[in-house]
Design an enzyme around this catalytic site. Structure first.
Site, PDB file in Angstrom:
ATOM      1  N   GLU A  22     -14.775   7.721 -54.012  1.00 23.53           N
ATOM      2  CA  GLU A  22     -14.096   7.439 -52.728  1.00 23.53           C
ATOM      3  C   GLU A  22     -14.009   5.927 -52.607  1.00 23.53           C
ATOM      4  O   GLU A  22     -15.032   5.268 -52.388  1.00 23.53           O
ATOM      5  CB  GLU A  22     -14.898   8.019 -51.562  1.00 23.53           C
ATOM      6  CG  GLU A  22     -15.100   9.517 -51.616  1.00 23.53           C
ATOM      7  CD  GLU A  22     -13.818  10.297 -51.467  1.00 23.53           C
ATOM      8  OE1 GLU A  22     -12.832   9.726 -50.967  1.00 23.53           O
ATOM      9  OE2 GLU A  22     -13.799  11.466 -51.859  1.00 23.53           O
TER      10      GLU A  22
ATOM     11  N   CYS B  11     -12.988   2.752 -44.429  1.00 27.07           N
ATOM     12  CA  CYS B  11     -12.038   2.877 -45.540  1.00 27.07           C
ATOM     13  C   CYS B  11     -10.677   3.333 -45.044  1.00 27.07           C
ATOM     14  O   CYS B  11      -9.655   3.000 -45.621  1.00 27.07           O
ATOM     15  CB  CYS B  11     -12.582   3.846 -46.583  1.00 27.07           C
ATOM     16  SG  CYS B  11     -13.030   5.440 -45.895  1.00 27.07           S
TER      17      CYS B  11
HETATM   18  P1  NAD Z   1     -19.310  -1.987 -53.338  1.00 29.84           P
HETATM   19  O1  NAD Z   1     -18.455  -1.315 -54.326  1.00 29.84           O
HETATM   20  O2  NAD Z   1     -19.570  -3.440 -53.474  1.00 29.84           O
HETATM   21  O3  NAD Z   1     -20.771  -1.330 -53.305  1.00 29.84           O
HETATM   22  C1  NAD Z   1     -20.944   0.063 -53.069  1.00 29.84           C
HETATM   23  C2  NAD Z   1     -22.271   0.495 -53.672  1.00 29.84           C
HETATM   24  O4  NAD Z   1     -22.197   0.398 -55.087  1.00 29.84           O
HETATM   25  C3  NAD Z   1     -23.464  -0.342 -53.252  1.00 29.84           C
HETATM   26  O5  NAD Z   1     -24.560   0.527 -53.053  1.00 29.84           O
HETATM   27  C4  NAD Z   1     -23.691  -1.242 -54.465  1.00 29.84           C
HETATM   28  O6  NAD Z   1     -25.021  -1.693 -54.609  1.00 29.84           O
HETATM   29  C5  NAD Z   1     -23.330  -0.302 -55.594  1.00 29.84           C
HETATM   30  N1  NAD Z   1     -22.929  -0.942 -56.848  1.00 29.84           N
HETATM   31  C6  NAD Z   1     -22.417  -2.186 -57.041  1.00 29.84           C
HETATM   32  N2  NAD Z   1     -22.155  -2.373 -58.352  1.00 29.84           N
HETATM   33  C7  NAD Z   1     -22.507  -1.237 -59.000  1.00 29.84           C
HETATM   34  C8  NAD Z   1     -22.463  -0.808 -60.366  1.00 29.84           C
HETATM   35  N3  NAD Z   1     -21.998  -1.588 -61.337  1.00 29.84           N
HETATM   36  N4  NAD Z   1     -22.887   0.433 -60.654  1.00 29.84           N
HETATM   37  C9  NAD Z   1     -23.332   1.259 -59.694  1.00 29.84           C
HETATM   38  N5  NAD Z   1     -23.420   0.903 -58.393  1.00 29.84           N
HETATM   39  C10 NAD Z   1     -23.002  -0.330 -58.044  1.00 29.84           C
HETATM   40  O7  NAD Z   1     -18.696  -1.627 -51.920  1.00 29.84           O
HETATM   41  P2  NAD Z   1     -19.109  -2.207 -50.503  1.00 29.84           P
HETATM   42  O8  NAD Z   1     -18.612  -3.605 -50.422  1.00 29.84           O
HETATM   43  O9  NAD Z   1     -20.551  -1.922 -50.259  1.00 29.84           O
HETATM   44  O10 NAD Z   1     -18.273  -1.248 -49.513  1.00 29.84           O
HETATM   45  C11 NAD Z   1     -16.982  -1.520 -49.081  1.00 29.84           C
HETATM   46  C12 NAD Z   1     -15.963  -0.716 -49.859  1.00 29.84           C
HETATM   47  O11 NAD Z   1     -16.233   0.677 -49.741  1.00 29.84           O
HETATM   48  C13 NAD Z   1     -14.563  -0.895 -49.335  1.00 29.84           C
HETATM   49  O12 NAD Z   1     -13.676  -1.102 -50.404  1.00 29.84           O
HETATM   50  C14 NAD Z   1     -14.253   0.436 -48.660  1.00 29.84           C
HETATM   51  O13 NAD Z   1     -12.886   0.753 -48.596  1.00 29.84           O
HETATM   52  C15 NAD Z   1     -15.019   1.380 -49.514  1.00 29.84           C
HETATM   53  N6  NAD Z   1     -15.248   2.650 -48.809  1.00 29.84           N
HETATM   54  C16 NAD Z   1     -14.546   3.753 -49.187  1.00 29.84           C
HETATM   55  C17 NAD Z   1     -14.708   4.954 -48.498  1.00 29.84           C
HETATM   56  C18 NAD Z   1     -13.949   6.214 -48.876  1.00 29.84           C
HETATM   57  O14 NAD Z   1     -14.344   7.287 -48.458  1.00 29.84           O
HETATM   58  N7  NAD Z   1     -12.871   6.118 -49.632  1.00 29.84           N
HETATM   59  C19 NAD Z   1     -15.597   5.009 -47.426  1.00 29.84           C
HETATM   60  C20 NAD Z   1     -16.279   3.862 -47.074  1.00 29.84           C
HETATM   61  C21 NAD Z   1     -16.100   2.682 -47.774  1.00 29.84           C
END
Ligand code: NAD
Length: 518
Positions: A239, A273
């Site tokens: 997502e 999101c």
């Molecule tokens: P992010 O991708 O930076 O981090 C998300 C999670 O992934 C965190 O827990 C982070 O520690 C972890 N992570 C980072 N690098 C990783 C790796 N290499 N391997 C595994 N895990 C890793 O996102 P964010 O900045 O925390 O959140 C914002 C984003 O989330 C926005 O782009 C938003 O649109 C998206 N989002 C999407 C939805 C949906 O349902 N489509 C819902 C909420 C947020």
């Protein structure tokens, strides 16, 4: 002001609204992740054996504990995210809806299926399909909905019979970590749920030990996870980011559309999101829409009302990096000819605040119309026709959701069907994400697979086992060795007699291109 600072094997969690230190947590190492996974795998078979009803008892005990501790959990959510109290309190209602939904339905969703056979030769067989969970599911979540987001996934994976290793965002790990402590220490549940804290490297370590990944976060991280999951040949459900459009047609209920834009664009300080990230308004209602929008956005109350007073509408952004992105989008738009009608700058105060902002005279050369802003901005563009709105909406690498506003249901549906997005709300905003019986998933760069969606909510965490059971057991099947010309001719005749659609082919022994039967 950063929300989390990493210091070797620990990291600090700080309040986005005033920078105060909230906690210092372990930055989970590969060894710690591995140890957690080993313990979860050991507990999972008995959990699966409990069956849906046995598992539901524990899930409902967890829900009771969550609601008995609701205020404390909400205070943690607010402290770590800097949200307004109004944006905070809805997170625990997600637990109520999701846990009730899965416990009421998991048994039916996981019941064996008995499809009908296909083809004459299979008439004697009984077909069965059963769902068996992936033993260990990894759930990795972002910072925008720290408690409610894992609640959209974890109850369903547990309901399927999987064990779950969760990794909340390093920016906002406190409330979720406490909820997992509740499961492990307070309700006597089996140790099939754990939480490791840490940043991206900890998340990457989770991908390396699980059998299936449910990820919510940015498109950039989602792509890295998909690559690693492909290398390990494990499934992932992603997502990701969005750039949701709102289309306001000339017959739209304008007052409702304005109020929808205000809430849909600013809810959670725009950190959703499926936020309204761009608005296309038909020229016939544009002036009225923009005037009303600007005055309502200017009236939005900003702050982190940690006295639970509901005296603020939107709070801080979770990180200073996010404020930088939003500010960059506004600056870029202004440099390219846009105008700010209200907001447009940081503040108030020292926290990660950005004023609710309306931008006009925007176009698709600007970052605010193309890249995810994830902040409290509403860029509005005038369009001349429904078709132009559809084309502009689809002119995006993202395809999460969006909305269409019209007084004519048929027209709204016609427009909605042309949008390249996984969900569309008609005369509403952000509505598709809260329908657990509908699939929620992004097209294009917004995701892979879907979260929730009736039986899929649980079955996505399962592998299917297909079984074929013979009802009759003669010594041999007609197509087993040795092959014989007479039997082959008989089978070919029966296939034609029962399988062709016209009498000439039904009664013929072989078509012109059939090889001779030897
Ligand atoms: P992010 O991708 O930076 O981090 C998300 C999670 O992934 C965190 O827990 C982070 O520690 C972890 N992570 C980072 N690098 C990783 C790796 N290499 N391997 C595994 N895990 C890793 O996102 P964010 O900045 O925390 O959140 C914002 C984003 O989330 C926005 O782009 C938003 O649109 C998206 N989002 C999407 C939805 C949906 O349902 N489509 C819902 C909420 C947020």
């Amino acid at each position: 002001m950063t929300a989390s600072v990493h210091t070797g094997q620990t990291f600090e969690v700080r309040s986005p609204s005033d920078g105060r230190l909230l906690d210092t947590l372990p930055d989970g190492t590969e060894d710690e992740v591995h140890a957690a996974a080993t313990a979860l795998r050991a507990a999972q078979p008995a959990w699966e054996q409990l069956g849906p009803r046995g598992r539901s008892r524990h899930l409902l005990a967890w829900l009771d504990w969550i609601m008995d501790n609701e205020r404390r959990l909400q205070e943690l959510i607010q402290a770590e995210s800097g949200k307004s109290w109004g944006d905070t309190v809805f997170e625990t209602t997600i637990a109520v809806d999701m846990i009730n939904y899965v416990t009421r339905n998991a048994e039916a969703w996981l019941t064996d299926q008995h499809p009908r056979t296909v083809g004459l030769a299979n008439k004697t067989k009984r077909l069965q399909v059963s769902a068996r969970p992936y033993p260990l599911v990894g759930v990795i979540t972002p910072w925008n909905v720290p408690f409610g987001m894992p609640m959209l996934d974890v109850p369903f994976a547990l309901g399927a019979g999987a064990a779950v290793l969760s990794k909340p965002s390093e920016v906002t790990p406190l409330a979720w970590r406490e909820a997992v402590r509740g499961w492990r220490e307070e309700i006597g549940a089996p140790a099939v749920l754990d939480c490791v804290t840490g940043r991206g490297a900890t998340g990457a370590a989770v991908i390396d030990v699980v059998d299936m990944v449910q990820f919510t976060g940015s498109t950039r991280t989602g792509r890295a996870i998909a690559v690693r999951a492909a290398e390990r040949l494990i499934p992932c459900s992603l997502e990701l980011g969005g750039k949701d459009a709102m289309i306001v047609l000339d017959d739209a209920p304008v007052d409702r559309a304005v109020a929808g834009a205000v809430w849909g664009g600013l809810f959670n300080a725009g950190q959703a999101c499926i936020s309204v990230e761009r608005v296309y308004v038909h020229e016939r209602v544009y002036d009225e829409f923009v005037d009303k929008l600007a005055s309502q956005v200017a009236a939005i109350r900003q702050g982190t009302d940690d006295d639970h007073s509901f005296s603020a509408d939107i709070g801080a952004l979770a990180t200073s990096a996010q404020v930088d992105i939003v500010e960059g989008h506004v600056r870029d738009a202004l440099a390219k000819g846009a105008r700010v009608l209200t907001g447009g700058s940081r503040g108030p105060g020292p926290g990660n605040y950005f004023a609710p902002t309306v931008l006009v005279d925007v176009d698709h050369s600007m970052d605010c119309m193309r890249d995810e802003s994830f902040g409290p901005t509403l860029p509005v563009m005038r369009v001349r026709s429904e078709q132009e709105a559809v084309e502009l909406t689809n002119d995006s690498p993202y395809g999460l959701a969006g909305s269409v506003w019209s007084g004519n249901a048929d027209r709204a549906e016609r427009v909605a069907r042309q949008l390249e997005t996984g969900g569309v709300s008609v005369n509403n905003v952000l509505a598709t994400v809260f329908q657990a019986s509908l699939p929620f998933g992004g097209w294009k760069q917004s995701g892979l697979g879907s979260r929730l969606g009736g039986a899929h909510s649980v079955r996505k965490y399962c592998r299917t086992q297909a079984r074929v059971v013979e009802r009759l057991t003669p010594t041999k099947e007609p197509h087993w060795y040795p092959y014989r010309p007479g039997r082959a001719r008989l089978i070919a005749r029966i296939v034609r007699l029962l399988g062709m659609h016209d009498w000439r082919r039904r009664l013929s022994s072989a078509g012109p291109s059939s090889p001779p039967v030897s």
